[in-house]
Structures are given as C-alpha cells and as structure tokens.
Design a protein around this motif. Structure first.
Motif, short mmCIF file in Angstrom:
data_model
loop_
_atom_site.label_atom_id
_atom_site.label_comp_id
_atom_site.label_asym_id
_atom_site.label_seq_id
_atom_site.Cartn_x
_atom_site.Cartn_y
_atom_site.Cartn_z
N GLY A 63 0.80 -1.21 0.00
CA GLY A 63 0.00 0.00 0.00
C GLY A 63 0.84 1.26 0.00
N ASP A 64 0.60 2.10 1.01
CA ASP A 64 1.28 3.39 1.09
C ASP A 64 2.49 3.36 2.01
N SER A 65 2.91 2.18 2.43
CA SER A 65 4.15 2.07 3.21
C SER A 65 5.34 1.90 2.28
N GLU A 66 6.52 2.25 2.80
CA GLU A 66 7.73 2.19 1.99
C GLU A 66 8.09 0.74 1.67
N ALA A 67 8.77 0.56 0.54
CA ALA A 67 9.07 -0.78 0.05
C ALA A 67 10.54 -0.93 -0.32
N PRO A 68 11.38 -1.39 0.60
CA PRO A 68 12.76 -1.70 0.21
C PRO A 68 12.74 -2.73 -0.91
N PRO A 69 13.65 -2.61 -1.89
CA PRO A 69 13.57 -3.46 -3.07
C PRO A 69 14.00 -4.91 -2.89
N SER A 70 14.92 -5.17 -1.97
CA SER A 70 15.50 -6.52 -1.86
C SER A 70 14.63 -7.45 -1.01
N PRO A 71 14.44 -8.70 -1.46
CA PRO A 71 13.74 -9.68 -0.61
C PRO A 71 14.40 -9.86 0.75
N ALA A 72 15.69 -9.60 0.83
CA ALA A 72 16.40 -9.75 2.10
C ALA A 72 15.90 -8.77 3.16
N SER A 73 15.17 -7.75 2.74
CA SER A 73 14.61 -6.77 3.69
C SER A 73 13.24 -7.20 4.22
N TYR A 74 12.82 -8.42 3.89
CA TYR A 74 11.47 -8.85 4.26
C TYR A 74 11.48 -10.09 5.15
N THR A 75 12.54 -10.30 5.89
CA THR A 75 12.53 -11.39 6.88
C THR A 75 11.71 -10.97 8.09
N SER A 76 11.39 -11.94 8.93
CA SER A 76 10.61 -11.65 10.14
C SER A 76 11.34 -10.68 11.06
N LEU A 77 12.66 -10.70 11.03
CA LEU A 77 13.43 -9.81 11.90
C LEU A 77 13.21 -8.35 11.51
N SER A 78 13.23 -8.06 10.21
CA SER A 78 13.01 -6.70 9.76
C SER A 78 11.58 -6.24 10.04
N ILE A 79 10.62 -7.11 9.75
CA ILE A 79 9.22 -6.70 9.88
C ILE A 79 8.83 -6.56 11.34
N THR A 224 1.62 -0.28 -6.94
CA THR A 224 2.77 -0.94 -6.31
C THR A 224 3.21 -2.21 -7.02
N GLY A 225 2.28 -2.88 -7.72
CA GLY A 225 2.56 -4.20 -8.26
C GLY A 225 2.56 -5.25 -7.16
N PHE A 226 2.91 -6.48 -7.53
CA PHE A 226 2.86 -7.59 -6.59
C PHE A 226 4.23 -7.98 -6.03
N THR A 227 5.31 -7.42 -6.58
CA THR A 227 6.64 -7.83 -6.15
C THR A 227 6.83 -7.65 -4.65
N ARG A 228 6.32 -6.56 -4.11
CA ARG A 228 6.49 -6.27 -2.69
C ARG A 228 5.92 -7.40 -1.83
N GLY A 229 4.74 -7.87 -2.21
CA GLY A 229 4.15 -8.98 -1.47
C GLY A 229 4.89 -10.28 -1.69
N PHE A 230 5.35 -10.51 -2.93
CA PHE A 230 6.13 -11.72 -3.23
C PHE A 230 7.41 -11.77 -2.40
N ASN A 231 7.96 -10.59 -2.06
CA ASN A 231 9.23 -10.57 -1.32
C ASN A 231 9.14 -11.27 0.02
N TYR A 232 7.97 -11.29 0.64
CA TYR A 232 7.80 -12.03 1.89
C TYR A 232 8.05 -13.52 1.64
N TYR A 233 7.50 -14.03 0.54
CA TYR A 233 7.69 -15.44 0.19
C TYR A 233 9.13 -15.71 -0.25
N ARG A 234 9.73 -14.74 -0.94
CA ARG A 234 11.09 -14.92 -1.45
C ARG A 234 12.13 -14.84 -0.34
N ALA A 235 11.73 -14.37 0.82
CA ALA A 235 12.64 -14.30 1.97
C ALA A 235 12.48 -15.50 2.90
N LEU A 236 11.63 -16.46 2.54
CA LEU A 236 11.35 -17.58 3.46
C LEU A 236 12.60 -18.38 3.82
#
Length: 319
Positions: A63-79, A224-236
């Motif tokens: 949505g309207d929150s910022e989106a770091p580009p790398s999947p590595a920024s979407y681990t549970s530790l970051s979130i 935004t597209g879907f990449t931002r949401g996919f990054n959660y899965y790509r960081a699994l």
C-alpha cells in the motif's frame, strides 16, 4: 470509513502508513497477502466503538508504506523491527498492545510474540497456525517436495516470473481470483492456467465483498505491483537461516487461534491433526482455544466480521 484516521510514521528506517481509530488499549491489526490495512475495516470500526484504539498498518512493502527493493529486507526480523518501532511511537517504549494477525500478518504476529513477548498483551491469530522451524530442511524445499513446482509459494520464488504472468491477466482480475478463492485445498498456479479456469470466466462476488472493495485493493496494487508482497515469500529460506537460534523455542503469550474449515491453510498437509491433537500447544503453551468456523474460507474476518469482532472482544476482555 471516513471516520478512520490515516498517518505516516517513521519506523526502523522506513515510512509506514497507518490507519487508526478510537481511544483505549491498542489493538494492532496485521494483514496478509494480497491485502492492506483495508482488510481490517470492519474490525477498526467495531473495536473503536468498544473502547479500543484500533491500529492497522500497511506492512512494509504494501500500500502506502515504503518498500525496500530486496527480498532480504522482508525477513521476520526486519518486519518485527518495524512493529516494535511502531509500538514505541504509538503506545510508548516498553508498552504492550493486543495483536491480531491474518495470513502473513499471523505469521508476523507469531514472530513478534516469539521475539518480543514483553510487547504483546494477548494474541489472536487467524488462518495460519504457528509452525515450528524444521532444522532439517528449508521451507521452499519442503513445499516443493510436498506439493510440487506449481504450488503458489514455489511459483512466487522466481523474480519477475509471476509478475509477468499476473500482468497478462490484469491486477484487478488477479485480486478477484485471490479474494474469492474458496477451494479447501492447496492453491496451484499452473503456467497458462493460473487459477484453473479461463481468465474471462465470470467471477461472482460474495456477499461480503463489494465492487468498491475490489476497486480499493486494485487502486493500490496498480501502483505498487505484486513484487512487494512476493518478497515475503522470497525471503522464506533466508528467514529460516536467520531464525536458527529460535529452533524449538516456545511462544509464551496468551493466544487464541481461529480458522475457517474451507480455508486453504486448514486443508494443507497435516494441519488438521496438528491443531486437533494439540501439536501447536507444545510450541504455544498459553494457547487457550482453537476455533474452527464452519463454512468459512480464507478471508475469515471479512466474510464473518461480526463473529470475529465478538471473538476478539471476548478474548481480550480477559486481559
């Protein structure tokens, strides 16, 4: 809806959009994929009328929150880092909040409760139960072994691939397919036949979902597209590597779990037995109740908002 307030908060190095309403104990509402703060609209209005301060962020990347580009920024530790900083800003350093999560929001809520139980007064999670870390095999290898390459989580792994396939269908159609999915079993996205039927097949909206609701989701995902949401899965798999120190650790906050019997998560391999035979209790020892709602699919809090609102209020009143 116009009575819900909106603001942007700087947390953990990003800007986070937050919707909120009410005064009183904070209830932090965490959405999943492909959702936004908007998925909690019914809960925000109901909880604020019951004496709570309902807070629903767009999680990082959405949505309207910022989106770091790398999947590595979407681990549970970051979130979880985002959420702790958000609680510091909204409630105060060291203060607790009630937490409710759905889908990916439930996964994040489990991790928040695992890493920082001091910040969670009590927890209700919807749809996704806590799954302990398996030290023997990475998550994506497990999904491929059990479900094959066409399982949706496996299809999301390759950067750009699903983005291109979704672009052919169109953002609004993709969201319609997800939001109306009621098959009680795994979701497979076969190339050329993504949702198991032609993409010009009419989609009938359920009673709980309006054209305006779909328009809101689509307006944000078009941007935004879907990449931002996919990054959660790509960081699994990276998340699996980083969470090795918590292997076997227990979540020690008061908890309640609710799922619909038509939810694809409830009908995945081994989940029913895991819930019914007390498997989750070993890792969530303060789990007080598991509720399985009949005739309800994945988007349980939108499909049955009044029942979910009552469940939330009844449980949180104890604390």
């Amino acid at each position: 809806m116009e009575t819900i307030g909106h603001k942007t908060v700087k947390v953990n190095g990003i800007s986070m959009h937050v919707a909120e309403k009410g005064e009183g104990p904070v209830v932090l509402l965490l959405h999943g994929f492909p959702e936004l703060w908007y998925t909690w609209r019914h809960q925000i209005l109901a909880l604020s009328s019951l004496g709570y301060r309902a807070v629903a962020p767009d999680l990082r990347g959405y949505g309207d929150s910022e989106a770091p580009p790398s999947p590595a920024s979407y681990t549970s530790l970051s979130i979880v880092g985002d959420l702790v900083a958000l609680l510091d800003a909204l409630v105060g350093p060291g203060e607790q909040a009630f937490v409710v999560g759905h889908d990916w929001g439930a996964i994040i809520a489990w991790y928040l409760s695992l890493y920082r139980p001091d910040r969670v007064r009590a927890l209700i999670n919807l749809s996704v139960p806590f799954t302990p870390r398996n030290p023997a095999r990475k998550p994506i290898d497990t999904f491929r072994a059990v479900y094959g390459d066409n399982y949706y989580i496996c299809r999301f792994q390759e950067n750009g691939e699903m983005e291109a396939e979704f672009a052919k269908i169109g953002t609004r159609r993709v969201l319609l397919e997800f939001l109306t999915y009621r098959t009680p079993g795994p979701l497979f996205l076969t190339k050329g036949n993504l949702f198991g039927h032609p993409t010009d097949t009419p989609v009938e909206l359920p009673s709980w979902l309006t054209e305006e609701d779909v328009d809101y989701y689509a307006s944000k995902y078009e941007k935004t597209g879907f990449t931002r949401g996919f990054n959660y899965y790509r960081a699994l798999d990276l998340n699996w590597e980083l969470t090795a120190p918590w292997t076997g650790a227990q979540i020690k906050v008061p908890a309640k779990f609710i799922v619909g019997d038509l939810d694809l998560t409830y009908n995945t391999f081994g989940t029913k037995d895991y819930l019914k035979k007390g498997g989750m209790n070993k890792f969530v020892p303060l789990l007080q109740e598991v509720v399985v709602m009949e005739g309800v699919a994945h988007f349980i809090h939108e499909e049955r908002p009044d029942e979910i609102n009552a469940q939330i209020h009844d449980f949180f009143q104890k604390f």
